[in-house]
Design an enzyme around this catalytic site. Structure first.
Site, PDB file in Angstrom:
ATOM      1  N   TYR A   1       0.834  -1.209   0.000  1.00  0.00           N
ATOM      2  CA  TYR A   1       0.000   0.000   0.000  1.00  0.00           C
ATOM      3  C   TYR A   1       0.875   1.268   0.000  1.00  0.00           C
ATOM      4  O   TYR A   1       0.475   2.325  -0.491  1.00  0.00           O
ATOM      5  CB  TYR A   1      -0.949  -0.025   1.198  1.00  0.00           C
TER       6      TYR A   1
ATOM      7  N   LYS B   1      -3.227   8.106   3.390  1.00  0.00           N
ATOM      8  CA  LYS B   1      -4.439   7.842   4.184  1.00  0.00           C
ATOM      9  C   LYS B   1      -4.263   8.302   5.635  1.00  0.00           C
ATOM     10  O   LYS B   1      -5.218   8.764   6.270  1.00  0.00           O
ATOM     11  CB  LYS B   1      -4.820   6.356   4.121  1.00  0.00           C
TER      12      LYS B   1
HETATM   13  O1  0WD Z   1     -10.350  -1.629  -1.907  1.00  0.00           O
HETATM   14  C1  0WD Z   1     -10.638  -0.519  -2.273  1.00  0.00           C
HETATM   15  N1  0WD Z   1     -11.012  -0.292  -3.505  1.00  0.00           N
HETATM   16  C2  0WD Z   1     -10.590   0.615  -1.277  1.00  0.00           C
HETATM   17  C3  0WD Z   1     -10.647   1.914  -1.698  1.00  0.00           C
HETATM   18  C4  0WD Z   1     -10.488   0.263   0.162  1.00  0.00           C
HETATM   19  C5  0WD Z   1     -10.517   1.419   1.021  1.00  0.00           C
HETATM   20  C6  0WD Z   1     -10.552   2.691   0.548  1.00  0.00           C
HETATM   21  N2  0WD Z   1     -10.601   2.933  -0.804  1.00  0.00           N
HETATM   22  C7  0WD Z   1     -10.651   4.334  -1.234  1.00  0.00           C
HETATM   23  C8  0WD Z   1      -9.649   4.769  -2.270  1.00  0.00           C
HETATM   24  O2  0WD Z   1      -8.363   4.970  -1.725  1.00  0.00           O
HETATM   25  C9  0WD Z   1     -10.286   6.065  -2.731  1.00  0.00           C
HETATM   26  O3  0WD Z   1     -10.029   7.100  -1.792  1.00  0.00           O
HETATM   27  O4  0WD Z   1     -11.893   4.615  -1.815  1.00  0.00           O
HETATM   28  C10 0WD Z   1     -11.767   5.724  -2.681  1.00  0.00           C
HETATM   29  C11 0WD Z   1     -12.373   5.363  -4.026  1.00  0.00           C
HETATM   30  O5  0WD Z   1     -11.628   4.342  -4.593  1.00  0.00           O
HETATM   31  P1  0WD Z   1     -12.195   3.211  -5.566  1.00  0.00           P
HETATM   32  O6  0WD Z   1     -13.673   3.306  -5.636  1.00  0.00           O
HETATM   33  O7  0WD Z   1     -11.529   1.950  -5.186  1.00  0.00           O
HETATM   34  O8  0WD Z   1     -11.509   3.632  -6.945  1.00  0.00           O
HETATM   35  P2  0WD Z   1     -12.012   4.244  -8.342  1.00  0.00           P
HETATM   36  O9  0WD Z   1     -13.270   3.617  -8.784  1.00  0.00           O
HETATM   37  O10 0WD Z   1     -10.838   4.127  -9.272  1.00  0.00           O
HETATM   38  O11 0WD Z   1     -12.248   5.779  -7.999  1.00  0.00           O
HETATM   39  C12 0WD Z   1     -11.223   6.659  -7.608  1.00  0.00           C
HETATM   40  C13 0WD Z   1     -11.315   7.856  -8.512  1.00  0.00           C
HETATM   41  C14 0WD Z   1     -10.595   7.855  -9.845  1.00  0.00           C
HETATM   42  O12 0WD Z   1     -10.718   6.883 -10.658  1.00  0.00           O
HETATM   43  P3  0WD Z   1      -9.452   6.514 -11.632  1.00  0.00           P
HETATM   44  O13 0WD Z   1      -9.243   5.057 -11.347  1.00  0.00           O
HETATM   45  O14 0WD Z   1      -9.946   6.818 -12.977  1.00  0.00           O
HETATM   46  O15 0WD Z   1      -8.236   7.343 -11.228  1.00  0.00           O
HETATM   47  O16 0WD Z   1     -10.686   9.006  -8.026  1.00  0.00           O
HETATM   48  C15 0WD Z   1     -10.811   9.964  -9.070  1.00  0.00           C
HETATM   49  C16 0WD Z   1     -11.064   9.212 -10.344  1.00  0.00           C
HETATM   50  O17 0WD Z   1     -12.391   9.278 -10.723  1.00  0.00           O
HETATM   51  N3  0WD Z   1      -9.621  10.770  -9.264  1.00  0.00           N
HETATM   52  C17 0WD Z   1      -9.701  12.099  -9.430  1.00  0.00           C
HETATM   53  N4  0WD Z   1     -10.770  12.927  -9.431  1.00  0.00           N
HETATM   54  C18 0WD Z   1     -10.531  14.238  -9.643  1.00  0.00           C
HETATM   55  N5  0WD Z   1      -9.296  14.731  -9.853  1.00  0.00           N
HETATM   56  C19 0WD Z   1      -8.383  12.536  -9.639  1.00  0.00           C
HETATM   57  C20 0WD Z   1      -8.210  13.930  -9.855  1.00  0.00           C
HETATM   58  N6  0WD Z   1      -7.001  14.472 -10.082  1.00  0.00           N
HETATM   59  N7  0WD Z   1      -7.546  11.465  -9.618  1.00  0.00           N
HETATM   60  C21 0WD Z   1      -8.323  10.394  -9.379  1.00  0.00           C
END
Ligand code: 0WD
Length: 268
Positions: free
Chosen positions: A161, A168
């Site tokens: 991580y 985080k």
């Molecule tokens: O197991 C997991 N998936 C976990 C996720 C466990 C615990 C926490 N999380 C957290 C992540 O760290 C994050 O903070 O949950 C949050 C959402 O994550 P997610 O749903 O797993 O990931 P995803 O569907 O990829 O959404 C995150 C999004 C980005 O998607 P991509 O993959 O295209 O980077 O964050 C957004 C984007 O839509 N993002 C941004 N939005 C605006 N400006 C930017 C940016 N510069 N960079 C990324």
């Protein structure tokens, strides 16, 4: 009548139907919330893939606001909140579900993280919450609340991580300071610490499948969480059911975080 009937919110961070923000959005919608959404700006406007994926999901919910937002740009964040004000007048909640680290920096080791990779990861994954809170506090209605997504890697070392764990930790600290500052205004700020879920972002984290297996062995509930479970708790934290909860990081991880050693039935 739903818990969110007549309530309006803004959701940042739906990349596709696996996104955690989408799981929470579905629960909020089921309770009657109206929501605006942001997506990462598309690199090629002729092929708007980010926008297209988001539209397909949220247009059926009858949303009035879908707009690009790169949280690294102040002008984007300003525009999003100006549009939210124009569309909804005020907001009852904001969901921040955004994180990013350049893959070479994420891979580790932590001692090898570049100066620019560290700054970019912190800016997108941590500063963005502060920047959103700054705008939201002027638009939130009484009882308004903010929610961000975090992971156990901010509290304990989770190999693989790496830099995101450091982000985080800073994000969870930001939750407490923002809760302290926005509390007197009547606003709440919380974090939801989710167990591992397969999403676009998590596919970049090393040994992800190993983590999923580990949770099945270690977690008191002996399984992994479902997106629906994260969705329900996210909805709860944003709702008036949690009106006395702020500055909190709530684990939705089948209890994994309480374990310090494997249970007796674990086959090692
Ligand atoms: O197991 C997991 N998936 C976990 C996720 C466990 C615990 C926490 N999380 C957290 C992540 O760290 C994050 O903070 O949950 C949050 C959402 O994550 P997610 O749903 O797993 O990931 P995803 O569907 O990829 O959404 C995150 C999004 C980005 O998607 P991509 O993959 O295209 O980077 O964050 C957004 C984007 O839509 N993002 C941004 N939005 C605006 N400006 C930017 C940016 N510069 N960079 C990324």
């Amino acid at each position: 009548m739903g818990l969110f009937t007549g309530k309006k919110g803004l959701v940042l961070g739906i990349a596709n139907d696996h996104s955690i923000a989408w799981a929470i959005t579905q629960q909020l919608h089921a309770e009657g919330a109206q929501m605006g959404f942001t997506h990462l700006p598309d690199k090629d406007p002729a092929r708007p893939r980010m926008e297209g994926r988001l539209r397909k999901l949220v247009e059926p919910l009858g949303t009035k606001l879908i707009t690009p937002c790169d949280v690294q740009k102040d002008e984007d964040v300003d525009r999003v909140f100006a549009m939210a004000k124009e569309t909804y007048g005020s907001l009852d909640f904001v969901l921040h579900s955004i994180a990013y680290a350049p893959i070479d920096d994420l891979k580790g080791p932590v001692w090898n993280v570049s100066r620019s990779g560290f700054a970019q990861s912190m800016e997108i994954s941590v500063y963005s919450l502060i920047s959103v809170a700054k705008r939201a506090k002027d638009l939130l209605a009484p009882g308004g609340s903010l929610l961000t997504l975090t992971y156990l890697g901010g509290e304990k070392v989770i190999p693989g991580y790496n830099i995101m764990g450091i982000c985080k930790a800073a994000l969870e600290s930001s939750v407490t300071y923002l809760a302290h500052e926005l509390g007197p205004l009547g606003f709440r700020v919380n974090g939801l610490s989710a167990g591992p879920l397969k999403t676009l972002s998590s596919s970049a984290v090393g040994d992800f499948d190993v983590m999923l297996k580990l949770y099945e062995v270690m977690a008191p509930l002996r399984r992994n969480i479902t997106p629906e479970e994260v969705g329900k708790t996210g909805m709860y934290l944003l709702s008036d059911l949690a009106s006395g909860v702020t500055g909190e990081v709530l684990h939705v991880d089948c209890g994994y975080h309480i374990m310090g050693a494997p249970p007796g039935d674990a086959k090692l």
